[in-house]
Design an enzyme around this catalytic site. Structure first.
Site, mmCIF file in Angstrom:
data_model
loop_
_atom_site.group_PDB
_atom_site.id
_atom_site.type_symbol
_atom_site.label_atom_id
_atom_site.label_comp_id
_atom_site.label_asym_id
_atom_site.label_seq_id
_atom_site.Cartn_x
_atom_site.Cartn_y
_atom_site.Cartn_z
ATOM 1 N N CYS A 312 0.801 -1.225 0.000
ATOM 2 C CA CYS A 312 0.000 0.000 0.000
ATOM 3 C C CYS A 312 0.833 1.274 0.000
ATOM 4 C CB CYS A 312 -0.998 -0.008 1.153
ATOM 5 S SG CYS A 312 -0.254 0.107 2.809
ATOM 6 N N HIS A 370 -2.879 1.581 6.826
ATOM 7 C CA HIS A 370 -3.107 1.557 5.387
ATOM 8 C C HIS A 370 -2.796 2.950 4.863
ATOM 9 C CE1 HIS A 370 -4.442 0.571 1.474
ATOM 10 N NE2 HIS A 370 -5.568 1.261 1.532
ATOM 11 N N ASP A 393 -7.122 6.030 -3.599
ATOM 12 C CA ASP A 393 -6.384 4.853 -3.149
ATOM 13 C C ASP A 393 -6.064 3.954 -4.338
ATOM 14 O OD1 ASP A 393 -5.262 2.735 -1.861
ATOM 15 O OD2 ASP A 393 -6.903 2.428 -0.447
#
Length: 719
Positions: A312, A370, A393
């Site tokens: 991530c 995250h 994202d």
């Protein structure tokens, strides 16, 4: 929108066509196109692009290595016309400019300067001090023009006969300095931070022990600009319909969705292949990357084959680089205890067995952290209430309209739970607000259940503007209680009000660490057991530690302790336990530890669970700069990197040093075995190629698979 093509072939020498242009790229107006074939033997000239002046004017000096001029929309740039053989006669000659993006173009006369806003393409000359042998023309793209690589031609006519023509190219980016641009951000320090800063910090670890990881954004490094523009051209949107893709590139909402999808390779020829399997053979472990430049260049040089591998923070950091290159303000954001709610019920369920071992039994999960990005833009599609930071994202965990991307979701709308707005607000809302139901399972049935409404999203943060430290933005995403506002990287435990809920009316347990763990030191654990009844109890106590990756359920137990205690009526008992370095050093690197305690009342078999997840910090590398206050452009300077072995066994490793604007590529050195407590020092040299504040960073990959990092901010002055 008109479906008529805007491309018209050259037919004959003197042809005028009137055309009404209606498109998102060019404001609706009448445009007169004058088309001329070149006379026989006519020689095309090259425009003089006045590179240094234009790069300074458009704040694109970092792209000086580019073979193509880089400018921003909404502001004029100057070009000069070498007309020595046919001097320009302002009383008789006319000038025209044709600007082309793919097969879209606009043709405009060169006029005197206008004071009107930059809402349309314009070209003009300054009549004062006009050099007839080398006249200057200013070209201004509208603040809503599309991002991309343009070509243009400047033609001079004498009595409608072509006497001179010159051509060149320029790259057009968004302009956060232009008040009318939809990416305008009103503060100069934020424009510097979110567009021009070529380094940053990524925050990892846990909310109670935050780890800062240096990252080189590399947006001004050779090859990165070209890779970012090619990313738009490789996208499915461009391959499917080039004309419409060019038209829509005026909108940062559209651009950001394209980039979000293209950073991962799940639906297209994207940049990065994700890997959370633990097997990184055939590629690079995600934790080994230190900057975006190597990734973007590798992708471009391989013919747009996915780079292996990313997780991530890598996906987010690379996307941040691309957006900054394109002129859209961008920052990397970390959400600690980030929920991944697969069924949309805003509930995450976690299960433990009666010995305190965490089980993997649902698709829902909580990642210790995250990482995504935020981009700054106005949302003309949603209204001014949605303007500002937008969450995006690129990590491939959520399909948005059938594609692995996420956002742009207005952060204001996430806080207000405006699930009726675009894009993906429910998914991001769950990441920061889901409730956690924790269960203890024995012989296939749930014997204890607790609910925690505060565990998810206790800290959401990004890098501070202008300083290498954490900035807490939790309040931007959620309505927070007072104790959250004081949560910082040096806090050592969750609030007692939250932890006390892990119990019943009869029993309670609080599990804490005495201080944030550091490699090489004993981990001290405190378990407070509270008997709320006026009855004595005999309790079994099971404490269990498992290694875990930040986004996965824990692996096998590496440490455990089992005991039996007696509690008097209304007694509070404090149990102290330790995990020694030799017990955790072989399993802790960039990973974390899930620590849990299960208490069982021997008489009633009632059970209470307490747990904590933590990371073991490794002391940073120490970087010292020689003559730190005298660092100058294009001069050789020295620095040293020092590592002290905190482990209870000898270690060796490979040291890698890099820095955008300081070093070309990476300098690698072998570090020979160091005994426990021993120190090693490596001297390096660097020659700055850019002025300003730069980051020199170092990473040491050790033989025990741990990675030690460090960074130093340095100020480079011009000669």
């Amino acid at each position: 929108m008109s479906r008529k093509r805007m491309y018209i072939p050259l037919l004959e020498n003197n042809l005028t066509i009137n055309y009404r242009c209606q498109s998102p790229l060019y404001k609706s107006r009448n445009v007169s196109f004058h088309l001329h074939c070149l006379p026989a033997g006519f020689r095309m000239q090259q425009v003089e692009l006045e590179i240094e002046e234009n790069l300074q004017r458009h704040r694109t000096a970092g792209f000086s290595h580019s073979k193509t001029l880089v400018v921003r929309r909404g502001a004029p740039f100057r070009v000069s016309l070498p007309m020595k053989n046919s001097p320009f006669d302002p009383s008789a000659d006319t000038l025209r400019v044709k600007v082309m993006l793919g097969r879209l173009y606009v043709n405009m006369p060169v006029t005197l300067p206008e004071n009107s806003p930059s809402s349309r393409w314009a070209a003009f000359v300054d009549p004062e001090g006009l050099d007839v042998t080398n006249p200057s023309v200013y070209i201004c793209a509208p603040f809503s023009a599309s991002v991309g690589c343009y070509s243009f031609k400047v033609s001079a006519f004498a009595q409608d006969k072509l006497k001179f023509r010159a051509s060149s190219k320029f790259i057009l980016l968004c302009n956060p300095w232009c008040h009318d641009d939809s990416v305008y951000i009103p503060f100069e320090d934020q424009r510097v931070e979110y567009i021009q800063n070529d380094s940053s910090l990524l925050f990892m670890g846990t909310a109670t022990n935050v780890v800062s990881r240096p990252w080189s954004m590399d947006q001004f490094e050779p090859g990165v600009l070209e890779a970012c523009l090619n990313l738009l051209n490789v996208s499915p949107q461009h391959q499917r319909n080039k004309r419409m893709d060019y038209l829509y590139r005026n909108n940062p909402v559209y651009i950001s969705r394209v980039v979000s999808a293209m950073i991962n390779c799940e639906d297209d020829g994207g940049v990065l292949k994700g890997n959370w399997s633990g097997d990184f053979s055939g590629g690079v472990h995600a934790s080994m990357w230190t900057g975006s430049g190597d990734i973007l260049r590798s992708w471009a040089q391989s013919g747009y084959q996915p780079v292996k591998y990313g997780q991530c923070w890598v996906f987010a950091a690379v996307m941040c680089t691309v957006m900054r290159v394109l002129g859209i303000p961008c920052r990397v954001v970390t959400n600690f205890n980030s929920a991944h709610d697969t069924n949309g019920n805003l509930v995450i369920e976690e299960f433990y067995n009666e010995m305190g071992k965490k089980l993997k039994s649902t698709k829902d999960s909580i990642w210790n952290f995250h990482v995504w990005v935020e981009c700054w833009m106005t949302r003309r599609d949603l209204g001014s209430d949605a303007d500002g930071w937008q969450a995006l994202d690129p990590t491939p965990q959520h399909r948005s309209r059938g594609v692995f991307c996420c956002g742009p979701a207005p952060v204001k709308a996430i806080k207000e739970r405006r699930i009726d707005l675009f894009y993906d607000i429910p998914f991001v809302y769950a990441e920061v607000n889901a409730d956690v139901h924790t269960c203890v399972v024995s012989q296939g049935r749930v014997v204890s259940r607790s609910v925690d409404t505060e565990r998810v999203g206790p800290l959401i943060c990004t890098k501070s503007v202008g300083f290498p430290r954490l900035y807490n933005i939790t309040g931007d995403y959620k309505n927070i209680k007072s104790h959250f506002s004081t949560l910082s990287s040096n806090s050592s435990s969750r609030s007692e009000s939250s932890t006390l809920r892990r119990g019943t009316s009869k029993l309670a347990a609080i599990l804490t660490l005495d201080k944030p763990p550091v490699a090489g030191m004993v981990i001290h654990i405190t378990l407070k057991v509270i008997n709320r009844q006026r009855v004595a109890k005999v309790m079994k106590v099971h404490v269990n530690a498992q290694i875990k990756e930040y986004n996965n359920s824990p692996a096998e137990t590496f440490w455990e302790n089992h005991s039996t205690i007696q509690l008097g009526p209304l007694e509070v008992k404090v149990l102290k336990q330790q995990i020694y370095p030799g017990q955790y050093e072989d399993v802790v690197g960039d990973d974390l530890v899930n620590l849990a305690a299960v208490l069982e009342d021997m008489a009633t078999h009632e059970r209470v669970l307490a747990f904590e997840e933590f990371n073991v910090a490794i002391p940073e590398l120490v970087i010292q700069i020689e003559g730190e206050d005298k660092l100058a452009l294009n001069r050789e300077h020295g620095a040293s990197v020092t590592f002290t072995n905190p482990f209870s066994h000898p270690v060796s490793g490979v040291l890698s040093v890099s820095g955008a604007g300081l070093l070309q590529g990476h300098a690698n050195f072998k570090m020979f075995p160091l005994r426990p407590g021993g120190s090693g020092k490596q001297r390096i040299t660097f020659v700055p190629s850019m002025t300003g504040t730069k980051m020199l960073q170092a990473s040491l990959t050790l033989s025990n698979k741990s990675t030690v990092r460090g960074f130093k901010m340095v100020s480079i002055q011009p000669l």
